[in-house]
Design a protein around this motif. Structure first.
Motif, mmCIF file in Angstrom:
data_model
loop_
_atom_site.group_PDB
_atom_site.id
_atom_site.type_symbol
_atom_site.label_atom_id
_atom_site.label_comp_id
_atom_site.label_asym_id
_atom_site.label_seq_id
_atom_site.Cartn_x
_atom_site.Cartn_y
_atom_site.Cartn_z
ATOM 1 N N THR A 349 0.836 -1.400 -0.171
ATOM 2 C CA THR A 349 0.027 -0.706 0.167
ATOM 3 C C THR A 349 0.802 1.064 -0.364
ATOM 4 N N GLU A 350 2.290 1.186 1.114
ATOM 5 C CA GLU A 350 2.685 2.436 1.041
ATOM 6 C C GLU A 350 3.368 2.793 -0.558
ATOM 7 N N TYR A 351 4.037 1.176 -1.369
ATOM 8 C CA TYR A 351 5.021 1.761 -2.483
ATOM 9 C C TYR A 351 3.381 1.819 -3.405
ATOM 10 N N ILE A 352 2.059 2.074 -3.175
ATOM 11 C CA ILE A 352 1.387 1.603 -4.167
ATOM 12 C C ILE A 352 1.118 3.564 -4.268
ATOM 13 N N LEU A 353 1.122 4.742 -2.477
ATOM 14 C CA LEU A 353 0.763 6.097 -2.489
ATOM 15 C C LEU A 353 1.691 6.523 -2.711
ATOM 16 N N ILE A 354 3.662 6.274 -2.638
ATOM 17 C CA ILE A 354 4.492 6.591 -3.438
ATOM 18 C C ILE A 354 4.547 6.371 -4.513
ATOM 19 N N GLY A 355 4.094 5.787 -5.108
ATOM 20 C CA GLY A 355 4.124 5.768 -6.595
ATOM 21 C C GLY A 355 2.940 7.171 -7.325
ATOM 22 N N ILE A 356 2.099 6.627 -6.619
ATOM 23 C CA ILE A 356 0.889 7.816 -6.700
ATOM 24 C C ILE A 356 1.288 9.383 -7.078
ATOM 25 N N SER A 357 2.057 9.441 -5.533
ATOM 26 C CA SER A 357 2.722 10.616 -5.319
ATOM 27 C C SER A 357 4.150 10.996 -6.330
ATOM 28 N N LEU A 358 4.536 10.402 -6.982
ATOM 29 C CA LEU A 358 5.472 10.820 -7.635
ATOM 30 C C LEU A 358 4.952 11.116 -8.938
ATOM 31 N N PHE A 359 4.162 9.787 -9.696
ATOM 32 C CA PHE A 359 3.724 10.790 -10.585
ATOM 33 C C PHE A 359 3.138 12.154 -10.973
ATOM 34 N N THR A 360 2.086 12.476 -9.483
ATOM 35 C CA THR A 360 1.191 13.622 -9.209
ATOM 36 C C THR A 360 2.370 14.589 -9.321
ATOM 37 N N VAL A 361 3.811 14.524 -8.551
ATOM 38 C CA VAL A 361 5.247 15.461 -9.362
ATOM 39 C C VAL A 361 5.246 15.774 -10.664
ATOM 40 N N LEU A 362 5.111 14.833 -11.237
ATOM 41 C CA LEU A 362 5.805 14.806 -12.524
ATOM 42 C C LEU A 362 4.415 15.512 -13.603
ATOM 43 N N ASP A 363 3.521 14.979 -13.282
ATOM 44 C CA ASP A 363 2.114 16.048 -13.596
ATOM 45 C C ASP A 363 2.033 17.380 -13.095
ATOM 46 N N PHE A 364 2.624 17.415 -11.868
ATOM 47 C CA PHE A 364 2.605 18.900 -11.777
ATOM 48 C C PHE A 364 3.589 19.924 -12.533
ATOM 49 N N PHE A 365 5.014 18.974 -12.390
ATOM 50 C CA PHE A 365 5.743 19.928 -14.051
ATOM 51 C C PHE A 365 5.607 19.955 -14.897
ATOM 52 N N PHE A 366 4.370 18.871 -15.551
ATOM 53 C CA PHE A 366 4.039 18.767 -17.037
ATOM 54 C C PHE A 366 2.888 19.750 -17.278
ATOM 55 N N PHE A 367 1.658 20.274 -15.978
ATOM 56 C CA PHE A 367 1.072 21.402 -16.003
ATOM 57 C C PHE A 367 1.407 22.576 -15.729
ATOM 58 N N ILE A 368 2.809 23.134 -15.075
ATOM 59 C CA ILE A 368 3.567 24.408 -14.671
ATOM 60 C C ILE A 368 3.967 24.564 -16.467
ATOM 61 N N THR A 369 4.096 23.666 -16.188
ATOM 62 C CA THR A 369 5.331 23.826 -17.906
ATOM 63 C C THR A 369 3.775 24.524 -18.849
ATOM 64 N N GLN A 370 2.989 23.642 -19.403
ATOM 65 C CA GLN A 370 1.512 23.507 -20.447
ATOM 66 C C GLN A 370 1.139 25.284 -19.669
ATOM 67 N N PHE A 371 1.127 25.722 -18.879
ATOM 68 C CA PHE A 371 0.240 26.464 -17.958
ATOM 69 C C PHE A 371 1.434 28.043 -18.361
ATOM 70 N N SER A 372 2.343 27.800 -18.615
ATOM 71 C CA SER A 372 3.092 28.862 -18.377
ATOM 72 C C SER A 372 3.413 29.328 -19.690
ATOM 73 N N ARG A 373 3.068 28.800 -20.852
ATOM 74 C CA ARG A 373 3.545 28.859 -21.977
ATOM 75 C C ARG A 373 1.677 29.240 -22.310
ATOM 76 N N GLU A 374 0.745 28.520 -21.846
ATOM 77 C CA GLU A 374 -0.187 29.324 -22.373
ATOM 78 C C GLU A 374 -0.629 29.734 -21.911
ATOM 79 N N ALA A 375 0.515 31.077 -21.049
ATOM 80 C CA ALA A 375 0.251 32.533 -20.022
ATOM 81 C C ALA A 375 0.667 33.660 -20.945
ATOM 82 N N MET A 376 1.796 32.961 -21.482
ATOM 83 C CA MET A 376 2.505 34.107 -22.008
ATOM 84 C C MET A 376 2.149 34.143 -23.552
#
Length: 423
Positions: A349-376
């Motif tokens: 269960t812990e590994y599943i949760l940490i995996g979800i957290s890691l993917f959430t971190v990657l998703d955050f980086f993708f989102f901030i990149t996409q949003f910053s370019r749309e804002a420009m």
């Protein structure tokens, strides 16, 4: 002591052999209850070969509490459900039916010709085997048919595909006072008891100091009563108690095997079976000991002294203690396996949760990149900010591969920190 010699010795003997049967009272049933007694009386009415163990109290006893203590001549409690009688050529057979799917087959043999104890023992065992195999099928068929005519759910049937297991037979020589003066009898009896716990009992019997020797497998009884001799009745009870405890221990051994198999191979199915087997065997063992203790409490004094002597020779207490040790071992092993599985499940269960957290971190980086370019590219997104965001402008100029790599590095750092904390 005077002696005489006979040229053609003939022997009478009784063998007692426990065996499994295919029916029993439902686990936890009180055989002394009104419902159980009614069922046994109905069974007796259906099958006249059956004799049930019911004693009628007098009216003055019924009016008194603790009436079971008023009789000092007879047992007022018994574990035996009923007896079934069957006559064969050269022998009489009685099945003493007990709970826990057990019966004690009593075979009365007479007129056995043998010159020594070894030949006598072989002949007794051979004729006992023949009597049991001839009567066992008839017994099972008759009693099963009779029980199925009863309108009751107190009786359960199991393992009907084959005849029950036959356990160890005990052999008892029946002697009278006249035989004790015979030199050949003395020689055979001495040899008969030579491998028991107390071989010296032979001399005491010849001297008139003992009327029985009952320690292990081979016994001698002097002047045995035709029916309900207290020494044989005690031995029947003792063999039932010992064999029933052995059956309980065997059930626990099977549970232990399943528990160790499930622990090492991580087989959830085996562990589930082990838990069920452990629970059933624990209940059976506890109920058996309660029943034995209650029965011993209500035995006559001479029976109680004799069965205590038999149990001591058989080390019955050690058998019970060993059963408790096996129960504890099985319970500990199942608990250990449960703890291990719980730990494994928690880790997963812990590994599943940490995996979800890691993917959430990657998703955050993708989102901030996409949003910053749309804002420009779409100034209306930040018209309330009084001007372009410096942070978003800086992020928008970073290549996508660099942001993706940064996300992976950051996720890796989080995973490394998790591993360090977990040790």
């Amino acid at each position: 002591m005077s002696t005489k010699i006979t040229s053609d010795p003939k022997w009478d003997a009784i063998t007692l052999c426990p065996l499994d049967i295919t029916f029993a009272l439902k686990l936890g049933s009180d055989q002394s209850s009104a419902n159980s007694i009614e069922v046994l009386e109905q069974l007796r009415d259906i099958n006249p070969s059956i004799q049930i163990e019911i004693r009628d109290d007098t009216s003055h006893k019924q009016a008194l509490e603790g009436a079971e203590y008023l009789s000092t001549q007879d047992d007022v409690s018994t574990l035996r459900l009923f007896k079934w009688y069957f006559n064969q050529q050269n022998c009489e057979v009685v099945y003493h039916v007990f709970p826990n799917q057990l019966a004690i087959c009593e075979v009365r043999l007479s007129g056995i010709h043998a010159e020594n104890a070894a030949d006598l023992d072989n002949l007794v065992l051979q004729r006992t085997d023949e009597a049991i195999h001839l009567s066992q099928g008839i017994f099972e068929q008759q009693i099963t048919q009779s029980l199925r005519q009863l309108d009751s759910n107190l009786v359960v049937f199991e393992n009907q595909a084959h005849k029950g297991k036959i356990y160890w037979p005990s052999r008892t020589l029946l002697l009278n006072q006249q035989q004790l003066d015979d030199t050949k009898t003395q020689a055979v009896v001495t040899q008969w008891l030579s491998d028991t716990h107390r071989p010296q009992d032979a001399e005491k019997i010849f001297a008139g100091q003992l009327n029985a020797s009952m320690t292990w497998l081979k016994y001698v009884v002097v002047d045995c009563a035709k029916n309900n001799d207290y020494r044989l009745e005690t031995m029947i009870l003792a063999q039932y108690c010992y064999t029933a405890q052995e059956k309980c221990n065997q059930q626990v051994k099977k549970a232990i095997e399943l528990a160790f198999s499930g622990h090492h191979k991580k087989l959830e199915k085996d562990l589930t079976q082990a838990r069920n087997a452990l629970e059933q065997s624990r209940v059976s063992a506890k109920l058996h000991q309660v029943a034995v203790n209650e029965t011993l409490r209500h035995l006559t004094r001479r029976k109680r002294r004799l069965i205590d002597d038999i149990f001591q020779a058989w080390e019955y207490d050690r058998l019970v203690d060993n059963g408790q040790l096996m129960l504890d071992l099985c319970s500990d092993k199942i608990q250990e396996a449960n703890n291990r599985q719980t730990k494994i499940s928690a880790s997963k269960t812990e590994y599943i949760l940490i995996g979800i957290s890691l993917f959430t971190v990657l998703d955050f980086f993708f989102f901030i990149t996409q949003f910053s370019r749309e804002a420009m590219s779409r100034p209306t997104l930040d018209h309330n900010d009084g001007g372009p965001s410096t942070l978003l402008t800086m992020i928008a100029t970073i290549p996508a591969d660099t942001m993706f790599f940064a996300g992976i590095v950051f996720a890796g750092l989080i995973f490394y920190a998790y591993k360090k904390v977990k040790g």
